[in-house]
Design a protein around this motif. Structure first.
Motif, PDB file in Angstrom:
ATOM      1  N   VAL A 135       7.327 -76.085  44.502  1.00 37.79           N
ATOM      2  CA  VAL A 135       7.190 -77.055  43.396  1.00 37.79           C
ATOM      3  C   VAL A 135       5.738 -77.518  43.343  1.00 37.79           C
ATOM      4  O   VAL A 135       5.176 -77.909  44.372  1.00 37.79           O
ATOM      5  CB  VAL A 135       8.134 -78.253  43.614  1.00 37.79           C
ATOM      6  N   PRO A 136       5.103 -77.477  42.178  1.00 35.49           N
ATOM      7  CA  PRO A 136       3.684 -77.867  42.099  1.00 35.49           C
ATOM      8  C   PRO A 136       3.477 -79.369  42.237  1.00 35.49           C
ATOM      9  O   PRO A 136       4.337 -80.168  41.860  1.00 35.49           O
ATOM     10  CB  PRO A 136       3.281 -77.395  40.697  1.00 35.49           C
ATOM     11  N   TRP A 137       2.324 -79.731  42.765  1.00 31.02           N
ATOM     12  CA  TRP A 137       1.899 -81.133  42.769  1.00 31.02           C
ATOM     13  C   TRP A 137       1.338 -81.410  41.381  1.00 31.02           C
ATOM     14  O   TRP A 137       0.364 -80.801  40.943  1.00 31.02           O
ATOM     15  CB  TRP A 137       0.838 -81.359  43.833  1.00 31.02           C
ATOM     16  N   THR A 138       1.980 -82.309  40.651  1.00 27.21           N
ATOM     17  CA  THR A 138       1.599 -82.569  39.261  1.00 27.21           C
ATOM     18  C   THR A 138       1.209 -84.026  39.080  1.00 27.21           C
ATOM     19  O   THR A 138       1.469 -84.875  39.934  1.00 27.21           O
ATOM     20  CB  THR A 138       2.765 -82.232  38.310  1.00 27.21           C
ATOM     21  N   ARG A 139       0.588 -84.309  37.929  1.00 24.41           N
ATOM     22  CA  ARG A 139       0.138 -85.667  37.611  1.00 24.41           C
ATOM     23  C   ARG A 139       1.298 -86.450  36.991  1.00 24.41           C
ATOM     24  O   ARG A 139       1.587 -86.319  35.809  1.00 24.41           O
ATOM     25  CB  ARG A 139      -1.045 -85.611  36.641  1.00 24.41           C
ATOM     26  N   ALA A 140       1.960 -87.246  37.791  1.00 26.09           N
ATOM     27  CA  ALA A 140       3.068 -88.077  37.310  1.00 26.09           C
ATOM     28  C   ALA A 140       2.663 -89.539  37.361  1.00 26.09           C
ATOM     29  O   ALA A 140       1.730 -89.918  38.070  1.00 26.09           O
ATOM     30  CB  ALA A 140       4.318 -87.838  38.151  1.00 26.09           C
ATOM     31  N   LYS A 195       5.079 -69.410  35.390  1.00 26.80           N
ATOM     32  CA  LYS A 195       3.816 -69.500  34.654  1.00 26.80           C
ATOM     33  C   LYS A 195       3.527 -70.941  34.242  1.00 26.80           C
ATOM     34  O   LYS A 195       2.406 -71.441  34.380  1.00 26.80           O
ATOM     35  CB  LYS A 195       3.868 -68.598  33.414  1.00 26.80           C
ATOM     36  N   LEU A 196       4.548 -71.645  33.760  1.00 28.02           N
ATOM     37  CA  LEU A 196       4.397 -73.046  33.383  1.00 28.02           C
ATOM     38  C   LEU A 196       4.093 -73.898  34.603  1.00 28.02           C
ATOM     39  O   LEU A 196       3.193 -74.748  34.582  1.00 28.02           O
ATOM     40  CB  LEU A 196       5.675 -73.538  32.706  1.00 28.02           C
ATOM     41  N   PHE A 197       4.827 -73.681  35.682  1.00 29.16           N
ATOM     42  CA  PHE A 197       4.665 -74.513  36.869  1.00 29.16           C
ATOM     43  C   PHE A 197       3.279 -74.340  37.482  1.00 29.16           C
ATOM     44  O   PHE A 197       2.652 -75.323  37.909  1.00 29.16           O
ATOM     45  CB  PHE A 197       5.734 -74.173  37.902  1.00 29.16           C
TER      46      PHE A 197
END
Length: 401
Positions: A145-150, A252-254
């Motif tokens: 799971v990517p580290w994303t800006r939440a 690709k999105l992740f």
């Protein structure tokens, strides 16, 4: 470690796991395996791609959802899934008030960054109010799971328990747009001006519109979810940034979303908030439905007697788009889904009808009376159904007169 789940869930508790690609699959597997330890616990399911929760698990668990998407259809058909037919904007307040009970939240997160911050990864969504309401937070730290800006990050001390895993996120069934979807997308794209802010409903049709927007400039995205198509708009510079509640798509999105400041994961209390939406100019809502009738009413919930969709965010976004300066609502359906009478509930009333788009063209219902609406919709309906639709409208017009 998932065996420890029963230490934190009590009989009668409300349990809320993340949904769609953000489902913590290992934790949900443990939840149903250990269900005999907490009889009467309720589980609020969102979009269900994994199929881990099955009808037989209702022997100890009370199952509920806002939708019939994915494997939830089988639960609804089996009569074990309670449906909340409410707009998506209501879910956050319902969680905070206890109308949707959330004693324990099960959340999939990324591995922590160098500052010790776990990202919510693929969804902020209604997890934000759930995290701020629950007695216990149990995390599945998945290294895929990517580290994303939440808008919210978690630290180790925020969890009652963290389980480390490595598994592909749950995913929707692969669906490659074909000629029909491409034709609908071309007709829809003609109504999208440069500089607009776009919302995309769930499904293949809204996502297909992205491929028809080559050459546009200055677009922005404010949406409940985004998929691979929206990521392509950002990657190619067609859109500047996206505020969304969750990501639904492929690797690709992740990978594109990983630590990408252009994608901001927000609570549904922000993405679907009427006050926030009212401040957006040129807001274009792009959604699909199960069927549309000759008055422009849409059913987005029931097909052939099964609950397959949701009220969802379409009422929130459609209402806002119709009132946005320069905005509009696009409802995308195949031509054979224009019907004389809906076979399911009215999800979108005729008062919010905007532009209906099929592979045969578009019917702009804004400012039209009922007779004109029926004529325009029949013109973009499946050719084999037009005569019957026109006869039905003629009969209804005579009764109205």
């Amino acid at each position: 470690m998932p065996r420890e789940l029963r230490r934190f869930i009590r009989p009668g508790d409300g349990v809320l796991p993340g949904q769609a690609c953000a489902e913590p699959q290992t934790l949900v597997e443990a939840l149903v395996e250990q269900r005999a330890w907490y009889p009467g616990a309720s589980v609020f399911l969102g979009v269900n791609y994994s199929g881990i929760v099955r009808p037989e698990h209702a022997d100890s668990l009370r199952l509920a959802s806002y939708c019939g998407i994915g494997h939830n259809r089988a639960l609804a058909d089996a009569g074990v899934l309670g449906i909340h037919p409410v707009p998506y904007s209501r879910l956050g307040p319902m969680i905070r008030s206890g109308a949707i009970r959330c004693d324990v939240v099960l959340v999939q997160v990324s591995r922590p960054n160098s500052r010790g911050e776990y990202s919510l990864g693929l969804a902020a969504d209604y997890l934000i109010p759930a995290l701020e309401t629950a007695r216990a937070v149990i995390g599945e730290a998945n290294d895929q799971v990517p580290w994303t800006r939440a808008e919210k990050f978690l630290r180790r001390e925020d969890f009652a328990l963290v389980v480390e895993t490595s598994r592909a996120p749950a995913a929707p069934p692969p669906a490659k747009p074909g000629a029909l979807e491409a034709a609908i997308a071309r007709h829809a794209a003609a109504f999208i001006p440069e500089g607009a802010t776009l919302e995309f409903g769930i499904g293949t049709l809204p996502d297909a519109v992205c491929s028809a927007l080559v050459g546009r400039k200055g677009l922005k995205i404010h949406s409940g979810m985004i998929g691979d198509g929206a990521a392509g708009l950002l990657r190619n510079g067609i859109a500047k940034g996206a505020d969304c509640a969750l990501l639904i798509g492929t690797r690709k999105l992740f990978d594109f979303a990983r630590d990408n400041p252009a994608i901001r994961l927000r609570s549904c209390e922000y993405t679907h908030d009427a006050g926030v939406l009212a401040r957006i100019q040129s807001f274009i809502a792009i959604n699909s439905a199960v069927e549309v009738d000759l008055a422009g009413r849409a059913n987005s919930e029931v097909a052939r007697g099964s609950y397959v969709g949701a009220v969802g965010g379409a009422p929130d976004f459609t209402h806002a788009a119709n009132r946005s300066q320069g905005g509009l609502s696009l409802l995308l359906i195949p031509s054979n889904r224009i019907v004389g009478a809906l076979a399911g509930p009215v999800t979108l009333p005729e008062t919010d009808a905007g532009i209906v788009v099929t592979e045969l063209g578009a019917a702009d219902l804004r400012g039209c009376d009922l007779r004109e609406r029926a004529r325009l919709l029949a013109a973009i309906a499946a050719p084999e159904a037009r005569a019957a639709l026109e006869r039905r409208e003629g009969s209804q017009s005579n009764r109205r007169l």
